[in-house]
Scaffold this motif. Structure first.
Motif, PDB file in Angstrom:
ATOM      1  N   ASP A 405       0.725  -1.239   0.043  1.00 52.61           N
ATOM      2  CA  ASP A 405      -0.098   0.075  -0.107  1.00 52.61           C
ATOM      3  C   ASP A 405       0.667   1.154   0.006  1.00 52.61           C
ATOM      4  OD1 ASP A 405      -1.223  -2.376   1.336  1.00 52.61           O
ATOM      5  OD2 ASP A 405      -3.150  -0.973   1.287  1.00 52.61           O
ATOM      6  N   ARG A 406       1.852   1.485   0.970  1.00 50.36           N
ATOM      7  CA  ARG A 406       2.393   2.705   1.111  1.00 50.36           C
ATOM      8  C   ARG A 406       3.254   3.132  -0.043  1.00 50.36           C
ATOM      9  NH1 ARG A 406       7.594   4.338   2.360  1.00 50.36           N
ATOM     10  NH2 ARG A 406       8.155   2.070   2.952  1.00 50.36           N
ATOM     11  N   VAL A 407       4.252   2.029  -0.536  1.00 46.44           N
ATOM     12  CA  VAL A 407       5.116   2.303  -1.515  1.00 46.44           C
ATOM     13  C   VAL A 407       4.493   2.533  -2.750  1.00 46.44           C
ATOM     14  CG1 VAL A 407       6.906   1.147  -2.909  1.00 46.44           C
ATOM     15  CG2 VAL A 407       7.116   1.307  -0.465  1.00 46.44           C
ATOM     16  N   LEU A 408       3.475   1.662  -3.133  1.00 41.94           N
ATOM     17  CA  LEU A 408       2.876   1.882  -4.642  1.00 41.94           C
ATOM     18  C   LEU A 408       1.978   3.109  -4.419  1.00 41.94           C
ATOM     19  CD1 LEU A 408       1.639  -1.476  -5.479  1.00 41.94           C
ATOM     20  CD2 LEU A 408       3.599  -0.147  -6.539  1.00 41.94           C
ATOM     21  N   TYR A 409       1.396   3.707  -3.376  1.00 41.67           N
ATOM     22  CA  TYR A 409       0.579   4.695  -3.318  1.00 41.67           C
ATOM     23  C   TYR A 409       1.565   6.040  -3.335  1.00 41.67           C
ATOM     24  CZ  TYR A 409      -3.365   7.655  -2.345  1.00 41.67           C
ATOM     25  OH  TYR A 409      -4.466   8.418  -2.490  1.00 41.67           O
ATOM     26  N   ILE A 410       2.376   6.176  -2.485  1.00 43.77           N
ATOM     27  CA  ILE A 410       3.218   7.388  -2.565  1.00 43.77           C
ATOM     28  C   ILE A 410       4.107   7.498  -4.047  1.00 43.77           C
ATOM     29  CG2 ILE A 410       3.181   7.607  -0.021  1.00 43.77           C
ATOM     30  CD1 ILE A 410       5.933   6.704  -0.108  1.00 43.77           C
ATOM     31  N   TRP A 411       4.429   6.438  -4.450  1.00 41.93           N
ATOM     32  CA  TRP A 411       5.386   6.343  -5.310  1.00 41.93           C
ATOM     33  C   TRP A 411       4.700   6.679  -6.865  1.00 41.93           C
ATOM     34  CZ3 TRP A 411       9.279   1.949  -6.022  1.00 41.93           C
ATOM     35  CH2 TRP A 411      10.584   2.349  -6.855  1.00 41.93           C
ATOM     36  N   PHE A 412       3.526   6.143  -6.987  1.00 47.75           N
ATOM     37  CA  PHE A 412       2.896   6.229  -8.388  1.00 47.75           C
ATOM     38  C   PHE A 412       1.639   6.971  -8.342  1.00 47.75           C
ATOM     39  CE2 PHE A 412       5.510   2.433  -8.098  1.00 47.75           C
ATOM     40  CZ  PHE A 412       6.512   3.004  -9.122  1.00 47.75           C
ATOM     41  N   ASP A 420       7.138  12.537  -3.531  1.00 45.77           N
ATOM     42  CA  ASP A 420       7.345  11.069  -3.538  1.00 45.77           C
ATOM     43  C   ASP A 420       6.937  10.551  -4.900  1.00 45.77           C
ATOM     44  OD1 ASP A 420       8.174  10.006  -0.807  1.00 45.77           O
ATOM     45  OD2 ASP A 420       6.029  11.094  -0.447  1.00 45.77           O
ATOM     46  N   ASN A 421       6.529  11.273  -5.733  1.00 43.79           N
ATOM     47  CA  ASN A 421       6.109  10.709  -7.083  1.00 43.79           C
ATOM     48  C   ASN A 421       7.063  11.432  -8.179  1.00 43.79           C
ATOM     49  OD1 ASN A 421       5.341  10.046  -9.715  1.00 43.79           O
ATOM     50  ND2 ASN A 421       3.079  10.315  -9.086  1.00 43.79           N
ATOM     51  N   TRP A 422       8.485  11.026  -7.949  1.00 44.06           N
ATOM     52  CA  TRP A 422       9.512  11.787  -8.619  1.00 44.06           C
ATOM     53  C   TRP A 422       9.670  11.724 -10.055  1.00 44.06           C
ATOM     54  CZ3 TRP A 422      12.135   7.944  -5.329  1.00 44.06           C
ATOM     55  CH2 TRP A 422      12.104   8.222  -3.741  1.00 44.06           C
ATOM     56  N   ALA A 423       8.827  10.874 -10.991  1.00 42.73           N
ATOM     57  CA  ALA A 423       8.820  11.013 -12.255  1.00 42.73           C
ATOM     58  C   ALA A 423       7.657  11.637 -12.774  1.00 42.73           C
ATOM     59  CB  ALA A 423       8.752   9.398 -12.779  1.00 42.73           C
ATOM     60  N   ASN A 424       6.740  12.372 -11.690  1.00 44.83           N
ATOM     61  CA  ASN A 424       5.420  12.960 -12.070  1.00 44.83           C
ATOM     62  C   ASN A 424       4.508  12.349 -12.895  1.00 44.83           C
ATOM     63  OD1 ASN A 424       5.471  16.236 -11.262  1.00 44.83           O
ATOM     64  ND2 ASN A 424       7.786  15.428 -11.521  1.00 44.83           N
ATOM     65  N   ILE A 425       4.384  10.915 -12.291  1.00 44.49           N
ATOM     66  CA  ILE A 425       3.421  10.188 -13.196  1.00 44.49           C
ATOM     67  C   ILE A 425       1.961  10.314 -12.853  1.00 44.49           C
ATOM     68  CG2 ILE A 425       2.518   7.695 -13.130  1.00 44.49           C
ATOM     69  CD1 ILE A 425       5.639   6.812 -12.503  1.00 44.49           C
ATOM     70  N   SER A 426       1.257  10.532 -13.705  1.00 48.60           N
ATOM     71  CA  SER A 426      -0.190  10.898 -13.577  1.00 48.60           C
ATOM     72  C   SER A 426      -1.009  10.255 -14.317  1.00 48.60           C
ATOM     73  CB  SER A 426      -0.417  12.510 -13.453  1.00 48.60           C
ATOM     74  OG  SER A 426      -1.682  12.852 -13.249  1.00 48.60           O
ATOM     75  N   ILE A 427      -1.449   9.086 -13.960  1.00 48.51           N
ATOM     76  CA  ILE A 427      -2.505   8.177 -14.943  1.00 48.51           C
ATOM     77  C   ILE A 427      -3.827   7.962 -14.148  1.00 48.51           C
ATOM     78  CG2 ILE A 427      -2.680   5.896 -15.831  1.00 48.51           C
ATOM     79  CD1 ILE A 427       0.571   5.851 -15.767  1.00 48.51           C
ATOM     80  N   PRO A 428      -4.904   8.584 -14.550  1.00 45.09           N
ATOM     81  CA  PRO A 428      -6.084   8.611 -13.893  1.00 45.09           C
ATOM     82  C   PRO A 428      -6.448   7.070 -13.430  1.00 45.09           C
ATOM     83  CG  PRO A 428      -6.205  10.256 -15.656  1.00 45.09           C
ATOM     84  CD  PRO A 428      -5.085   9.181 -15.734  1.00 45.09           C
ATOM     85  N   GLU A 429      -6.287   6.197 -14.396  1.00 46.22           N
ATOM     86  CA  GLU A 429      -6.748   4.640 -14.013  1.00 46.22           C
ATOM     87  C   GLU A 429      -5.830   4.164 -12.793  1.00 46.22           C
ATOM     88  OE1 GLU A 429      -5.993   5.830 -16.845  1.00 46.22           O
ATOM     89  OE2 GLU A 429      -5.384   4.319 -18.120  1.00 46.22           O
ATOM     90  N   VAL A 430      -4.559   4.528 -12.914  1.00 44.53           N
ATOM     91  CA  VAL A 430      -3.746   3.919 -11.743  1.00 44.53           C
ATOM     92  C   VAL A 430      -4.107   4.701 -10.412  1.00 44.53           C
ATOM     93  CG1 VAL A 430      -1.358   4.037 -10.917  1.00 44.53           C
ATOM     94  CG2 VAL A 430      -1.802   3.548 -13.226  1.00 44.53           C
ATOM     95  N   ASP A 431      -4.704   5.975 -10.518  1.00 43.50           N
ATOM     96  CA  ASP A 431      -5.027   6.536  -9.192  1.00 43.50           C
ATOM     97  C   ASP A 431      -6.160   5.746  -8.727  1.00 43.50           C
ATOM     98  OD1 ASP A 431      -3.013   8.358  -9.427  1.00 43.50           O
ATOM     99  OD2 ASP A 431      -4.378  10.020  -9.824  1.00 43.50           O
ATOM    100  N   ARG A 432      -7.150   5.549  -9.702  1.00 42.63           N
ATOM    101  CA  ARG A 432      -8.418   4.804  -9.278  1.00 42.63           C
ATOM    102  C   ARG A 432      -8.249   3.506  -8.887  1.00 42.63           C
ATOM    103  NH1 ARG A 432     -10.622   6.785 -14.224  1.00 42.63           N
ATOM    104  NH2 ARG A 432     -10.415   4.836 -15.075  1.00 42.63           N
ATOM    105  N   TRP A 433      -7.149   2.937  -9.507  1.00 35.67           N
ATOM    106  CA  TRP A 433      -6.936   1.291  -8.968  1.00 35.67           C
ATOM    107  C   TRP A 433      -6.339   1.420  -7.382  1.00 35.67           C
ATOM    108  CZ3 TRP A 433      -4.445   0.285 -14.164  1.00 35.67           C
ATOM    109  CH2 TRP A 433      -5.208  -0.052 -15.042  1.00 35.67           C
TER     110      TRP A 433
END
Length: 499
Positions: A405-412, A420-433
């Motif tokens: 939970d912690r790592v996937l959430y704060i990282w991506f 914590d999301n250093w690559a600036n990844i912003s994917i709506p479906e990843v957020d929803r999942w």
């Protein structure tokens, strides 16, 4: 109703004699020592001996066991938790007995906007904490949280003294107050951080008279200090040193497969890394086998997933990129860079990262990409990495918890940008999942959602996941009782130093 009871060490535990001073080499100096804010690994390695949570991981494992709570129950809906606190637990420096009000203050403080805790989103399920009596708290969640106990066992779940925080204000992180077996004594920047034993510790008197953490970023200097006996315990990442120390009867080596992934990343806000063809070309240009087998032979496992194999719901074999320079060149040409490009690669001044960086530089040069390696002191590196400006290309490692939970959430998750999301990844479906995975108690559904997120993140090619490191510590043979663990803690529970 699920209930847990446990009778751990307390006033009746054996009282060891205090024997001596333990000097531990750290890869960099301390930063914050406020558990609700700190995130650097060295800060966690130190403060794990100062602070405790309601629960903790059993020494050397990731199994949850009671700590400041003696028992707890969870209601069938998964939203109401009741904890019975251990009686007679004292805070350091005469801040009195730990009470239920301190638990309420500590957990609700994580969500205070003014504190800007990086863990506030992780604790978003926390609705409120009720004090039932001096030694009983009820924690109410707004939705079930399957990783709630694991979160309470992390550094940010530590219980602090409400009186001490209010008395020290924004200086609390400079003079922290916990309930652990050792208490903060002093800090000389870039020289040492000193802990002393807390003789009122509920688990019995600590065995060490003094603990000194010495920051030594340069690995050659660190190993020389260890071999000369100036420090007693070091982390080993050099396979040649590991072989040497294994063969030395005056030294002891402790090795544990780590919950950690070493990587390099590309920030989509910095051209040309906004183009997935460029990012994919970079991944095909780097030979991971050469890095792992010939540079780190024997001290790590090649990454086949974002998460280490020991993490729940790690998606295996998700890394499909092969070393293929010809394909890398074709992708660069299709992206409009037939002759490659130039960029800057930021690297912390630690050999675990500087050594692979030079190999990556050689590999990328083979397809026409010229990177300037810029080595930075770790504190400055992290500050720049977490800023809105960020870095075009960077390398680091990320420690993980038993639950993803912690790592996937704060990282991506996009809410982790930029800290914590250093690559600036912003994917709506990843957020929803990820949002759904953090709130459902259906473990099969969580596995499905985390799997979808990991596969999509890898497909976007922002990161090259190199390997999962073993956590290896070497110590002088007169250091006794050290136990390694998958999270690279340096817990001093049973550690002593013979004269």
């Amino acid at each position: 109703m699920i209930a847990v009871l446990w009778a751990g060490p307390g006033a009746g535990a054996p009282v060891p004699a205090q024997r001596g001073e333990l000097r531990i080499a750290m890869q960099y100096d301390r930063g914050s020592m406020d558990p609700a804010v700190l995130s650097a690994v060295t800060d966690k390695q130190m403060t794990v001996n100062v602070f405790e949570g309601l629960v903790r991981h059993a020494l050397g494992t990731v199994k949850i066991e009671p700590a400041l709570a003696e028992s707890w129950t969870m209601a069938p809906d998964g939203k109401t938790w009741t904890f019975k606190l251990r009686r007679g637990v004292r805070f350091h420096k005469e801040f009195g007995e730990m009470q239920a009000s301190d638990v309420k203050f500590s957990l609700e403080r994580i969500q205070a906007p003014a504190l800007k805790s990086p863990y506030s989103q992780l604790m978003a399920s926390l609705e409120r904490v009720e004090v039932l009596d001096r030694h009983t708290v009820r924690i109410l969640l707004n939705s079930p949280d399957p990783a709630f106990l694991d979160k309470l066992a992390q550094s940010f779940g530590a219980i602090v003294s409400e009186k001490a925080v209010k008395a020290r204000g924004d200086k609390f992180d400079q003079d922290p107050v916990g309930t652990g077996r050792y208490q903060f004594s002093s800090w000389a920047p870039q020289q040492e951080t000193v802990f002393t034993p807390f003789d009122e510790y509920w688990g019995g008197r600590p065995a060490l008279a003094r603990v000194v953490y010495v920051p030594i970023p340069d690995s050659t200097t660190m190993f020389n200090a260890f071999e000369a006996g100036d420090v007693h315990l070091v982390q080993v990442t050099d396979p040649d040193k590991l072989k040497k120390y294994r063969q030395n009867s005056k030294m002891t080596v402790v090795e544990t497969p780590g919950l950690i992934t070493r990587f390099f990343g590309m920030n989509r806000l910095h051209k040309p890394f906004d183009d997935i063809k460029v990012r994919t070309a970079v991944l095909h240009a780097v030979n991971r086998t050469e890095i792992v087998q010939f540079l780190f032979g024997g001290v790590s496992t090649p990454a086949r997933s974002i998460l280490a194999p020991g993490v729940l719901h790690a998606e295996p074999n998700v890394m499909q990129y092969r070393f293929d320079p010809s394909r890398a060149k074709r992708l660069l040409a299709e992206a409009g860079y037939p002759n490659g490009f130039r960029t800057t690669f930021y690297v912390p001044n630690i050999d675990r990262f500087t050594r692979p960086a030079t190999v990556i530089q050689q590999h990328l040069r083979g397809v026409g990409i010229e990177i300037e390696i810029r080595v930075m002191e770790v504190t400055s590196f992290l500050a720049r990495l977490r800023s809105a400006e960020g870095m075009p290309m960077f390398t680091l490692s990320r420690g993980q918890d038993p639950a993803p939970d912690r790592v996937l959430y704060i990282w991506f998750h996009s809410s982790g940008i930029p800290r914590d999301n250093w690559a600036n990844i912003s994917i709506p479906e990843v957020d929803r999942w990820l949002d759904e995975a953090l709130r459902t108690l259906n473990e099969d559904r969580r596995k499905e959602l985390f799997s979808l997120a990991q596969k999509r993140i890898v497909d976007e090619a922002h990161y090259f996941f190199i390997d999962h490191e073993n956590h290896i510590f070497a110590m002088q043979a007169r250091v006794k009782g050290f136990v390694g663990d998958p999270q690279r803690s340096i817990r001093l529970d049973n550690v002593s130093v013979e004269r």
